[in-house]
Design a protein around this motif. Sequence first.
Motif, PDB file in Angstrom:
ATOM      1  N   ALA A 269       0.957  -1.202  -0.121  1.00  0.00           N
ATOM      2  CA  ALA A 269      -0.038  -0.046  -0.059  1.00  0.00           C
ATOM      3  C   ALA A 269       0.644   1.256  -0.141  1.00  0.00           C
ATOM      4  N   ALA A 270       2.047   1.036   0.432  1.00  0.00           N
ATOM      5  CA  ALA A 270       3.022   2.464   0.660  1.00  0.00           C
ATOM      6  C   ALA A 270       3.379   2.794  -0.980  1.00  0.00           C
ATOM      7  N   LEU A 271       3.459   1.807  -1.798  1.00  0.00           N
ATOM      8  CA  LEU A 271       3.683   2.286  -3.382  1.00  0.00           C
ATOM      9  C   LEU A 271       2.497   3.155  -3.769  1.00  0.00           C
ATOM     10  N   PRO A 272       2.709   4.326  -4.373  1.00  0.00           N
ATOM     11  CA  PRO A 272       1.908   5.204  -4.922  1.00  0.00           C
ATOM     12  C   PRO A 272       1.273   4.531  -6.395  1.00  0.00           C
ATOM     13  N   THR A 273       0.284   4.877  -6.868  1.00  0.00           N
ATOM     14  CA  THR A 273      -0.381   4.478  -7.991  1.00  0.00           C
ATOM     15  C   THR A 273       0.363   5.369  -9.037  1.00  0.00           C
ATOM     16  N   MET A 274       0.489   4.599 -10.367  1.00  0.00           N
ATOM     17  CA  MET A 274       1.312   5.537 -11.132  1.00  0.00           C
ATOM     18  C   MET A 274      -0.030   6.496 -12.013  1.00  0.00           C
ATOM     19  N   ASP A 275       0.598   7.853 -11.845  1.00  0.00           N
ATOM     20  CA  ASP A 275      -0.264   8.913 -12.511  1.00  0.00           C
ATOM     21  C   ASP A 275      -0.027   8.643 -14.114  1.00  0.00           C
ATOM     22  N   SER A 276      -1.310   8.698 -14.598  1.00  0.00           N
ATOM     23  CA  SER A 276      -1.287   8.543 -16.032  1.00  0.00           C
ATOM     24  C   SER A 276      -0.739   9.695 -16.855  1.00  0.00           C
ATOM     25  N   ASN A 277      -0.437  10.864 -16.183  1.00  0.00           N
ATOM     26  CA  ASN A 277       0.188  12.049 -16.762  1.00  0.00           C
ATOM     27  C   ASN A 277       1.762  12.029 -16.024  1.00  0.00           C
ATOM     28  N   ALA A 278       2.456  11.231 -15.561  1.00  0.00           N
ATOM     29  CA  ALA A 278       3.739  11.103 -14.812  1.00  0.00           C
ATOM     30  C   ALA A 278       4.360  11.608 -15.845  1.00  0.00           C
ATOM     31  N   ARG A 279       5.308  12.442 -15.416  1.00  0.00           N
ATOM     32  CA  ARG A 279       6.637  13.118 -16.601  1.00  0.00           C
ATOM     33  C   ARG A 279       5.918  14.018 -17.489  1.00  0.00           C
ATOM     34  N   GLY A 280       4.728  14.485 -17.340  1.00  0.00           N
ATOM     35  CA  GLY A 280       4.058  15.301 -18.112  1.00  0.00           C
ATOM     36  C   GLY A 280       3.641  14.663 -19.578  1.00  0.00           C
ATOM     37  N   ILE A 281       3.553  13.105 -19.564  1.00  0.00           N
ATOM     38  CA  ILE A 281       3.320  12.371 -20.488  1.00  0.00           C
ATOM     39  C   ILE A 281       1.862  11.553 -20.315  1.00  0.00           C
ATOM     40  N   SER A 282       0.852  11.721 -21.431  1.00  0.00           N
ATOM     41  CA  SER A 282      -0.359  11.000 -20.883  1.00  0.00           C
ATOM     42  C   SER A 282       0.016   9.544 -21.307  1.00  0.00           C
ATOM     43  N   ASP A 389      11.213  11.197 -40.127  1.00  0.00           N
ATOM     44  CA  ASP A 389      10.989   9.704 -39.776  1.00  0.00           C
ATOM     45  C   ASP A 389      12.384   9.049 -39.108  1.00  0.00           C
ATOM     46  N   PHE A 390      12.910   9.629 -37.870  1.00  0.00           N
ATOM     47  CA  PHE A 390      13.845   8.783 -37.150  1.00  0.00           C
ATOM     48  C   PHE A 390      13.575   9.106 -35.985  1.00  0.00           C
ATOM     49  N   ALA A 391      13.958   7.770 -34.896  1.00  0.00           N
ATOM     50  CA  ALA A 391      13.785   7.858 -33.711  1.00  0.00           C
ATOM     51  C   ALA A 391      14.659   8.850 -32.793  1.00  0.00           C
ATOM     52  N   VAL A 392      14.129   9.119 -31.774  1.00  0.00           N
ATOM     53  CA  VAL A 392      15.329  10.339 -30.780  1.00  0.00           C
ATOM     54  C   VAL A 392      15.393   9.628 -29.614  1.00  0.00           C
ATOM     55  N   VAL A 393      16.508   9.184 -29.345  1.00  0.00           N
ATOM     56  CA  VAL A 393      17.187   8.402 -28.125  1.00  0.00           C
ATOM     57  C   VAL A 393      17.739   9.535 -27.355  1.00  0.00           C
ATOM     58  N   VAL A 394      17.452   9.974 -25.990  1.00  0.00           N
ATOM     59  CA  VAL A 394      18.095  10.996 -25.128  1.00  0.00           C
ATOM     60  C   VAL A 394      18.629  10.112 -23.933  1.00  0.00           C
ATOM     61  N   ASP A 395      19.949  10.238 -23.682  1.00  0.00           N
ATOM     62  CA  ASP A 395      20.365  10.030 -22.518  1.00  0.00           C
ATOM     63  C   ASP A 395      20.684  10.946 -21.242  1.00  0.00           C
ATOM     64  N   GLU A 396      19.679  11.004 -20.447  1.00  0.00           N
ATOM     65  CA  GLU A 396      19.566  12.121 -19.399  1.00  0.00           C
ATOM     66  C   GLU A 396      20.481  11.717 -18.041  1.00  0.00           C
ATOM     67  N   THR A 397      21.410  11.068 -18.121  1.00  0.00           N
ATOM     68  CA  THR A 397      22.134  10.742 -16.889  1.00  0.00           C
ATOM     69  C   THR A 397      22.628  11.802 -16.218  1.00  0.00           C
ATOM     70  N   VAL A 398      23.136  12.718 -16.897  1.00  0.00           N
ATOM     71  CA  VAL A 398      23.827  14.051 -16.423  1.00  0.00           C
ATOM     72  C   VAL A 398      22.757  14.904 -16.087  1.00  0.00           C
ATOM     73  N   GLY A 399      21.799  15.112 -16.678  1.00  0.00           N
ATOM     74  CA  GLY A 399      20.672  16.248 -16.210  1.00  0.00           C
ATOM     75  C   GLY A 399      20.028  15.480 -15.210  1.00  0.00           C
ATOM     76  N   ASN A 400      19.522  14.293 -15.393  1.00  0.00           N
ATOM     77  CA  ASN A 400      18.662  13.588 -14.319  1.00  0.00           C
ATOM     78  C   ASN A 400      17.315  13.839 -14.149  1.00  0.00           C
ATOM     79  N   PHE A 401      16.321  12.968 -13.718  1.00  0.00           N
ATOM     80  CA  PHE A 401      14.959  12.861 -13.630  1.00  0.00           C
ATOM     81  C   PHE A 401      14.472  14.211 -12.765  1.00  0.00           C
ATOM     82  N   VAL A 402      15.087  14.776 -11.803  1.00  0.00           N
ATOM     83  CA  VAL A 402      14.712  15.736 -10.939  1.00  0.00           C
ATOM     84  C   VAL A 402      14.984  17.135 -11.656  1.00  0.00           C
TER      85      VAL A 402
END
Length: 610
Positions: A269-282, A389-402
């Motif tokens: 119960a301690a784990l919050p449910t995933m918000d469908s708009n987490a990270r600003g993404i529906s 028509d090409f994919a974009v892959v971003v490595d955000e390690t240095v910027g980080n999620f926060v």
Amino acid sequence: MPSIELGDSIPPNTAHAVSVSLPTWRSNIGYEEGEQWVLGVMVTGYPRFFIHKSIQAFGRDIVAKHGSANQQAILFPTKKTANRCIEFIRDKAPESALTDLDVLHLVLDPTKKAPAGLPDTPSISAVLCTSESFPFAKQYWQHSGDGVSSRRAEFYHALFKENMLVPEDTVSSSPRPLNKLGRGPKRYRRTASVDDTTNGSNGANNNRQYPVTLDPPADEVTDTLESSRFLEERYGRNLDLSLVPNAKSAIRRRIAGVLTTDIDLESTAALPTMDSNARGISNFKEDDIYLVPCGMNAIFTTHQTLLKARKPEKSINFGFPYVDTLKILQKFGPGAIFYGHGSSADLDDLEKRLEAGEKFLGLFCEFPGNPLLTCPDLTRIRRLADKYDFAVVVDETVGNFVNVNVLPFADVVVSSLTKIFSGDCNVMGGSIILNPNSRYYASLKRVMTAEFEDTYWAEDVIFMERNSRDFISRIDRVNANAEAICEVLVAHPLVTNVYYPKYNESRPNYEACKLPTGGYGGLLSCTLKTKAHAMAFYDAIETAKGPSLGTNFTLTSPYVVLAHYQELDWAASFGVNPDLLRISVGLEEDLVDIFKKALKAAEAVQEDTE
């Protein structure tokens, strides 16, 4: 941090440390030159470059029992990863290096009475090769991140020493299914886990969409407790591996940004449910986040997935990259074009290629880049990707999620959890996030469902989850410390350049992705007037000194020497000074004084030369 002796682990006395002390400029050169006074005292090293001694010991024992005198062993968690290594060797090595090349798959001996709680299909794979082919196996290990972790090696080595593992081909008919390799003990998994790829002989999930289920079945509780006791008593473990499914879910939800507080893993119960708009993404779901053994494996797996999901084409490496990213794109597929400056002029050139009809698999970039901390124009890149028509892959390690949110601009986001997400420098990990609104989402998801192997070792998961609990609060302190250090460096006359997202010309590109409460990160680089100044500064600075970044303690490195020693002129052609110092900022309270003191040492060099 007290001075750490040459070759000691960073942090000191840490069995599975991710870094190693190279406390002087000369010791970094000695490491790159392979000098014994450095290599001979190293107790560990960065895991993709230095094969941990516990892995080496297990490999030697495998060769002694099952190999020949001229063979060496390099270990992988599954049959599939070992076979990929073999394919790489056969593709890249000369014909003379292909003798005595083999794969050994070790499984539980069915004739032995297994102790209660033993994983039902313990298994591990070894690539056996000669000294001529070993460098190619090591290349694969380094680039792919597929190699076995040191904690996994210790676990299986203990089984091996007790003669409980035998070659798979010696097991009689109807052997146990071996496709579950590397997913941790079965009793510690839940069939509802997105990472469970046990259905189907090739790791396929039969296109099942797994919901998130955290409660263990009632009939597994006794077995789980028995397993935990067995591990703790027989192998000296002190980890409750029954919590691994919850730990994985907690890690994913921290990555998604919905888990922001400490939790009790025993309480679902301690784990919050995933918000469908987490990270600003529906439409964003937990099963769009995949956990892998290290950050480079996230890039490798993403590239492999794109090659299967789309028509194989060349990739684009945009911006000066971490060394192995470019190697992956060059060596595992049709190749890559490289835009090392990552500038608007580079985007102009790319647009001309696209207008002329050139096709590309995907564009890979870092945000910000390492070590110059410049940021690509993701807004323009996204526009070009949608049009051509090409994919974009971003490595955000240095910027980080926060600090930043790059997912709206990307089809796939990858990150090294080894770095600041963990912070403790004692466990590896990586993540892959699929953007559910990407035009390639369905095809990527289909390939991942069919092909993805969860090789993230259970104990590593437990350590990663524990380390990341205070991730968010640590970022704020690191951001503040980094800005304070930058102010000291910018004001000093011996410092010629400070590279940091707040100061770079590409700052508008960073601001486009910066979160309202985010900062500019904990990584910065600088150059001094001369090499002598840089050497004096490095030798004097009273921080930990070694490879890696994103540690809770400040970690300084002559980065270009370590990452590009054999190609310094090439790096310089993209504006990367060979004497550049990279500083990964930690949580210490006295950093300003530490840096002022190191600058004083550099000033002494100036006085001596004038």
